[in-house]
Structures are given as C-alpha cells and as structure tokens.
Design a protein around this motif. Structure first.
Motif, PDB file in Angstrom:
ATOM      1  N   ILE A  48      38.153  10.252  80.657  1.00 20.09           N
ATOM      2  CA  ILE A  48      38.144  10.423  79.202  1.00 20.09           C
ATOM      3  C   ILE A  48      38.699  11.786  78.813  1.00 20.09           C
ATOM      4  O   ILE A  48      39.447  11.911  77.831  1.00 20.09           O
ATOM      5  N   ALA A  49      38.366  12.812  79.586  1.00 17.33           N
ATOM      6  CA  ALA A  49      38.905  14.149  79.317  1.00 17.33           C
ATOM      7  C   ALA A  49      40.426  14.152  79.422  1.00 17.33           C
ATOM      8  O   ALA A  49      41.119  14.773  78.608  1.00 17.33           O
ATOM      9  N   ASP A  50      40.958  13.429  80.415  1.00 16.93           N
ATOM     10  CA  ASP A  50      42.407  13.333  80.575  1.00 16.93           C
ATOM     11  C   ASP A  50      43.028  12.597  79.389  1.00 16.93           C
ATOM     12  O   ASP A  50      44.059  13.019  78.841  1.00 16.93           O
ATOM     13  N   LEU A  51      42.403  11.496  78.977  1.00 18.21           N
ATOM     14  CA  LEU A  51      42.887  10.739  77.824  1.00 18.21           C
ATOM     15  C   LEU A  51      42.930  11.617  76.576  1.00 18.21           C
ATOM     16  O   LEU A  51      43.938  11.657  75.861  1.00 18.21           O
ATOM     17  N   GLY A 106      49.615   5.308  64.241  1.00 20.32           N
ATOM     18  CA  GLY A 106      50.339   6.157  65.190  1.00 20.32           C
ATOM     19  C   GLY A 106      49.479   6.582  66.349  1.00 20.32           C
ATOM     20  O   GLY A 106      49.934   6.586  67.506  1.00 20.32           O
ATOM     21  N   TYR A 107      48.221   6.926  66.071  1.00 21.84           N
ATOM     22  CA  TYR A 107      47.331   7.326  67.172  1.00 21.84           C
ATOM     23  C   TYR A 107      47.047   6.150  68.097  1.00 21.84           C
ATOM     24  O   TYR A 107      47.008   6.313  69.322  1.00 21.84           O
ATOM     25  N   ALA A 108      46.865   4.962  67.523  1.00 21.63           N
ATOM     26  CA  ALA A 108      46.621   3.778  68.358  1.00 21.63           C
ATOM     27  C   ALA A 108      47.786   3.558  69.314  1.00 21.63           C
ATOM     28  O   ALA A 108      47.584   3.232  70.493  1.00 21.63           O
ATOM     29  N   ALA A 109      49.007   3.763  68.828  1.00 18.80           N
ATOM     30  CA  ALA A 109      50.187   3.606  69.682  1.00 18.80           C
ATOM     31  C   ALA A 109      50.210   4.661  70.789  1.00 18.80           C
ATOM     32  O   ALA A 109      50.525   4.364  71.948  1.00 18.80           O
ATOM     33  N   ILE A 110      49.869   5.903  70.440  1.00 13.35           N
ATOM     34  CA  ILE A 110      49.817   6.984  71.433  1.00 13.35           C
ATOM     35  C   ILE A 110      48.815   6.657  72.526  1.00 13.35           C
ATOM     36  O   ILE A 110      49.081   6.833  73.723  1.00 13.35           O
ATOM     37  N   GLU A 111      47.639   6.165  72.130  1.00 11.07           N
ATOM     38  CA  GLU A 111      46.603   5.849  73.121  1.00 11.07           C
ATOM     39  C   GLU A 111      47.046   4.701  74.026  1.00 11.07           C
ATOM     40  O   GLU A 111      46.833   4.746  75.244  1.00 11.07           O
ATOM     41  N   PHE A 112      47.690   3.707  73.463  1.00 10.69           N
ATOM     42  CA  PHE A 112      48.183   2.602  74.287  1.00 10.69           C
ATOM     43  C   PHE A 112      49.263   3.077  75.260  1.00 10.69           C
ATOM     44  O   PHE A 112      49.334   2.595  76.393  1.00 10.69           O
ATOM     45  N   ASN A 113      50.094   4.015  74.838  1.00  8.67           N
ATOM     46  CA  ASN A 113      51.122   4.543  75.741  1.00  8.67           C
ATOM     47  C   ASN A 113      50.477   5.237  76.939  1.00  8.67           C
ATOM     48  O   ASN A 113      50.974   5.148  78.059  1.00  8.67           O
ATOM     49  N   TRP A 114      49.356   5.912  76.687  1.00  8.10           N
ATOM     50  CA  TRP A 114      48.613   6.534  77.798  1.00  8.10           C
ATOM     51  C   TRP A 114      48.060   5.453  78.723  1.00  8.10           C
ATOM     52  O   TRP A 114      48.118   5.586  79.937  1.00  8.10           O
ATOM     53  N   GLU A 174      45.252   2.337  86.253  1.00  6.36           N
ATOM     54  CA  GLU A 174      43.942   2.297  86.913  1.00  6.36           C
ATOM     55  C   GLU A 174      42.874   2.925  86.027  1.00  6.36           C
ATOM     56  O   GLU A 174      41.752   2.413  85.921  1.00  6.36           O
ATOM     57  N   LYS A 175      43.224   4.014  85.358  1.00  5.46           N
ATOM     58  CA  LYS A 175      42.280   4.648  84.434  1.00  5.46           C
ATOM     59  C   LYS A 175      42.008   3.729  83.241  1.00  5.46           C
ATOM     60  O   LYS A 175      40.879   3.664  82.742  1.00  5.46           O
ATOM     61  N   TYR A 176      43.040   3.038  82.804  1.00 11.34           N
ATOM     62  CA  TYR A 176      42.867   2.070  81.711  1.00 11.34           C
ATOM     63  C   TYR A 176      41.890   0.967  82.113  1.00 11.34           C
ATOM     64  O   TYR A 176      41.021   0.577  81.323  1.00 11.34           O
ATOM     65  N   GLN A 177      42.012   0.468  83.329  1.00 12.08           N
ATOM     66  CA  GLN A 177      41.110  -0.578  83.803  1.00 12.08           C
ATOM     67  C   GLN A 177      39.669  -0.094  83.818  1.00 12.08           C
ATOM     68  O   GLN A 177      38.737  -0.836  83.471  1.00 12.08           O
ATOM     69  N   LEU A 178      39.463   1.163  84.207  1.00 14.82           N
ATOM     70  CA  LEU A 178      38.105   1.725  84.208  1.00 14.82           C
ATOM     71  C   LEU A 178      37.556   1.782  82.785  1.00 14.82           C
ATOM     72  O   LEU A 178      36.415   1.369  82.534  1.00 14.82           O
ATOM     73  N   LEU A 179      38.355   2.288  81.851  1.00 15.86           N
ATOM     74  CA  LEU A 179      37.899   2.399  80.465  1.00 15.86           C
ATOM     75  C   LEU A 179      37.624   1.027  79.865  1.00 15.86           C
ATOM     76  O   LEU A 179      36.664   0.845  79.106  1.00 15.86           O
ATOM     77  N   ILE A 239      27.685   4.057  76.008  1.00 12.91           N
ATOM     78  CA  ILE A 239      27.854   4.171  74.560  1.00 12.91           C
ATOM     79  C   ILE A 239      27.088   5.371  74.023  1.00 12.91           C
ATOM     80  O   ILE A 239      27.604   6.159  73.217  1.00 12.91           O
ATOM     81  N   ASN A 240      25.854   5.549  74.471  1.00 12.40           N
ATOM     82  CA  ASN A 240      25.057   6.694  74.029  1.00 12.40           C
ATOM     83  C   ASN A 240      25.693   8.021  74.436  1.00 12.40           C
ATOM     84  O   ASN A 240      25.635   9.008  73.701  1.00 12.40           O
ATOM     85  N   ARG A 241      26.327   8.040  75.591  1.00  2.00           N
ATOM     86  CA  ARG A 241      26.908   9.267  76.135  1.00  2.00           C
ATOM     87  C   ARG A 241      28.148   9.707  75.356  1.00  2.00           C
ATOM     88  O   ARG A 241      28.365  10.910  75.154  1.00  2.00           O
ATOM     89  N   TYR A 242      28.957   8.736  74.918  1.00  5.02           N
ATOM     90  CA  TYR A 242      30.265   9.089  74.362  1.00  5.02           C
ATOM     91  C   TYR A 242      30.413   8.834  72.866  1.00  5.02           C
ATOM     92  O   TYR A 242      31.455   9.152  72.293  1.00  5.02           O
ATOM     93  N   GLU A 243      29.397   8.291  72.239  1.00  7.43           N
ATOM     94  CA  GLU A 243      29.507   7.931  70.827  1.00  7.43           C
ATOM     95  C   GLU A 243      29.835   9.145  69.957  1.00  7.43           C
ATOM     96  O   GLU A 243      30.734   9.101  69.106  1.00  7.43           O
ATOM     97  N   ALA A 244      29.148  10.265  70.189  1.00  5.29           N
ATOM     98  CA  ALA A 244      29.354  11.459  69.365  1.00  5.29           C
ATOM     99  C   ALA A 244      30.743  12.049  69.570  1.00  5.29           C
ATOM    100  O   ALA A 244      31.401  12.467  68.612  1.00  5.29           O
ATOM    101  N   SER A 245      31.217  12.083  70.818  1.00  7.59           N
ATOM    102  CA  SER A 245      32.535  12.665  71.087  1.00  7.59           C
ATOM    103  C   SER A 245      33.644  11.802  70.509  1.00  7.59           C
ATOM    104  O   SER A 245      34.669  12.320  70.047  1.00  7.59           O
ATOM    105  N   ALA A 246      33.474  10.482  70.511  1.00  6.74           N
ATOM    106  CA  ALA A 246      34.455   9.586  69.913  1.00  6.74           C
ATOM    107  C   ALA A 246      34.527   9.820  68.404  1.00  6.74           C
ATOM    108  O   ALA A 246      35.609   9.831  67.808  1.00  6.74           O
TER     109      ALA A 246
END
Length: 204
Positions: free
Chosen positions: A68-71, A92-100, A106-111, A127-134
């Motif tokens: 997630i930090a890399d993403l 535009g951001y959705a497209a950027i994230e999909f390009n990543w 392999e990282k995509y499969q994990l996410l 969900i509890n761990r990452y909700e605030a950062s998202a």
C-alpha cells in the motif's frame, strides 16, 4: 511490525522473505496461505521466520503495509498532474491507480484479495487498519476543489459516497475479468456513467 532481527538481515535476504510472502498471499486467501510455502521459497526455517515476525498475521500486514505504501507513493507522484474539475480529477486518479495495478500484477492480486469482502476475520481487521488512511488519501486528492464553504464540502461528500457505493457494487465482479486492462476500461466507463448522472442531475 517486524522484529529488530529482521532489519539486521541484509537487504537481499529481506527482499527474498518479502517476495515469498507476497507470492503466497497474492495467490491464496489469508486463511489458506501457507507459512511452509513461504519459508521454502525464502530458503529459511520456520523458526527463523518467527524470529523476524510474531506470527503469520504480523507478516501479512507487513507485506500489505509495504504494498500500500508503494501504491500511495507511486500514484501520489502523478496526482499533482491531474487537472480539471472535481469529476475529471476523480476519474483521472482511478486511471492512475489502474495503471499501477497493470504494472504490478502480483501486488494487485494481493490488494484484490485483501479488500474484497470474504467475511473473514482478517478482512475486518484489514478494513479497520486502512480505513482512515484511505479517507486521508481521498481528501488529499480532492483538496484543490475543497473550500470551507458548506456547499463545497457537501459536493465532495456526495462524490465520495458515489465512488464508495460504486466500488462496493463493482468489487464482486472483478474476478470475472482475466485482463486488468479490460477491467480498467469497464470500471472507468461505468464510473463515468455514474458521475455524469451526479453532474447532470437525476432526470424524472
């Protein structure tokens, strides 16, 4: 978090353990992912693995945190280049994230495994761990369009609700796409349709 001993390993060994964990957790649900497979791929003993990590969950979240930090790091680099209105920035951001995702399969499969609800205990912890950062990332994305005016804040909330609801509806069909590029096209097309309804208003 890893134990101090993990950081005393040379960078090549740490990378090998990370890659082994990423491989296993991206290919198998958390509950069936095998630490035996991880230690075999990494070339270490199980005793060594649990000197570096308290348990399987600790290892899992270390790997997920890193991915997630890399993403966030990579997509944030391109966020400053996003131009246009609120709707165009979201798309535009959705497209950027999909390009990543396409560049890091392999990282995509994990996410994908981590954030699609499988009714497991680890999903709830995730969900509890990452909700605030998202939430923080999304606020940062929309910050240029957010003012202190109540109407501006309400507009931003509406967009967030639409995107969150759309993602919940779309997530269950992700596995029906074998190609991430095709998934990207389908996702963006449908997202644009929903945002256009919000932008233009709901007709009677």
């Amino acid at each position: 978090m890893p134990e101090r001993l993990f950081y005393e390993l040379d960078i090549t060994k740490r990378a090998l353990i990370f890659d082994a964990g990423l491989k296993e957790f991206s290919q198998h649900p958390y509950d069936t992912a095998s630490t035996n497979s991880i230690i075999k791929f990494a070339g270490i003993s199980k005793g060594s693995l649990f000197k570096y990590f308290k348990n399987k969950e600790d290892l899992y979240f270390f790997i997920l945190d890193s991915v997630i930090a890399d993403l966030v790091t990579e997509t944030t680099k391109d966020m400053s280049n996003l131009k246009g209105n609120l709707f165009e920035v979201v798309i535009g951001y959705a497209a950027i994230e999909f390009n990543w995702h396409i560049s890091n399969p392999e990282k995509y499969q994990l996410l994908k495994r981590a954030f699609i609800d499988d009714h497991s205990a680890i999903f709830k912890k995730t969900i509890n761990r990452y909700e605030a950062s998202a939430e923080s990332l999304y606020d940062s994305l929309l910050s240029d369009h957010l003012t202190k005016e109540p109407s501006s804040q309400k507009n931003t909330k509406i967009i967030k609700w639409v995107v969150e609801g759309f993602n919940q509806e779309f997530n269950p069909i992700i596995d029906s796409f074998d190609d991430v590029g095709m998934l990207k096209d389908a996702y963006l097309e449908e997202l644009i349709n929903y945002l256009n309804i919000v932008k233009n208003g709901i007709a009677d």
